[in-house]
Write an enzyme that holds these catalytic residues in place. Structure first.
Site, short mmCIF file in Angstrom:
data_model
loop_
_atom_site.label_atom_id
_atom_site.label_comp_id
_atom_site.label_asym_id
_atom_site.label_seq_id
_atom_site.Cartn_x
_atom_site.Cartn_y
_atom_site.Cartn_z
N HIS A 50 -108.38 -38.80 45.50
CA HIS A 50 -107.34 -38.58 44.49
C HIS A 50 -105.99 -39.07 45.02
O HIS A 50 -105.22 -39.72 44.31
CB HIS A 50 -107.20 -37.08 44.17
CG HIS A 50 -108.38 -36.47 43.46
ND1 HIS A 50 -108.98 -35.32 43.89
CD2 HIS A 50 -109.05 -36.85 42.35
CE1 HIS A 50 -109.97 -35.01 43.06
NE2 HIS A 50 -110.04 -35.93 42.12
N LYS A 72 -114.49 -23.16 33.23
CA LYS A 72 -115.03 -23.35 34.58
C LYS A 72 -114.51 -22.26 35.50
O LYS A 72 -113.43 -21.71 35.29
CB LYS A 72 -114.57 -24.71 35.12
CG LYS A 72 -115.39 -25.87 34.59
CD LYS A 72 -115.09 -27.11 35.43
CE LYS A 72 -115.72 -28.35 34.85
NZ LYS A 72 -115.19 -29.57 35.50
N ARG A 108 -115.05 -44.57 40.73
CA ARG A 108 -115.68 -44.70 42.05
C ARG A 108 -116.88 -45.64 42.01
O ARG A 108 -117.00 -46.54 42.82
CB ARG A 108 -116.16 -43.32 42.55
CG ARG A 108 -115.04 -42.43 43.03
CD ARG A 108 -115.52 -41.03 43.19
NE ARG A 108 -116.00 -40.52 41.91
CZ ARG A 108 -116.33 -39.27 41.67
NH1 ARG A 108 -116.27 -38.39 42.64
NH2 ARG A 108 -116.74 -38.88 40.49
N SER A 164 -114.75 -33.79 44.63
CA SER A 164 -114.33 -32.40 44.92
C SER A 164 -115.55 -31.52 45.09
O SER A 164 -115.57 -30.64 45.96
CB SER A 164 -113.47 -31.86 43.78
OG SER A 164 -112.31 -32.61 43.64
#
Ligand code: PNS
Length: 162
Positions: A17, A41, A90, A129
């Site tokens: 990030h 979440k 990515r 993450s």
């Protein structure tokens, strides 16, 4: 002034990030990094903690601001008069999700919010993450994944849970 938003969960912010933040801050005059407050979440870090981490990590980048938002990104972007979202790509596995997100945002905002993609630097292509959290939960080494001060905070969280 070219302003852009880099939205995300950042739970927690990784070196991947940070790489995107640094590169985007060189492209745009102002970059607003904004943490999604997702009530569905259960995050490792609260929104406030994630904002503190991002502020600390970007303290030497004067054109980077850190904020948080709830609800739809297009509404937040409209409130802040922001028309460009930055996202990191990515691998091909990110593509489908990112394409959908970008297209939905463009459609819902009637073209007011467009997305610009930066390809992640190769050394961070494997990083996420969730993998950082999983490695840390088993006491593994995350020193290549997050800044040292973030690693410390992650281990503290897992130690507190034990
Ligand atoms: O770091 P993440 O979890 O990949 O970031 C995803 C994020 C926060 C960019 C995305 O989930 C988002 O913008 N959520 C806000 C709700 C929204 O606007 N959804 C778009 C319609 S599907």
């Amino acid at each position: 002034m070219k302003r852009a938003i880099y939205p995300g969960s950042f739970d927690p912010m990784t070196l991947g990030h940070l790489d995107i933040i640094k590169r985007a801050s060189e492209i745009f005059d102002v970059l607003i990094v904004s943490v999604l407050n997702n009530k569905e979440k259960t995050p490792l870090f609260s929104v406030e903690e994630r904002v503190i981490i991002l502020k600390e990590a970007t303290k030497d980048l004067p054109n980077v601001q850190v904020d948080s938002f709830s609800g739809l990104l297009i509404n937040y972007a409209a409130e802040k008069d922001l028309h460009i979202a930055v996202r990191g790509l990515r691998a091909i596995t990110d593509f489908e999700y990112e394409l959908q997100l970008a297209q939905v945002n463009r459609l819902l905002s009637k073209g007011e919010l467009d997305t610009v993609f930066l390809t992640t630097s190769l050394e961070y292509a494997y990083l996420s993450s969730s993998s950082v959290k999983e490695i840390a939960s088993f006491g593994g080494d995350i020193s290549q994944c997050v800044p040292d001060f973030v690693a410390k905070k992650i281990y503290e969280k897992f130690n507190a849970k034990r």
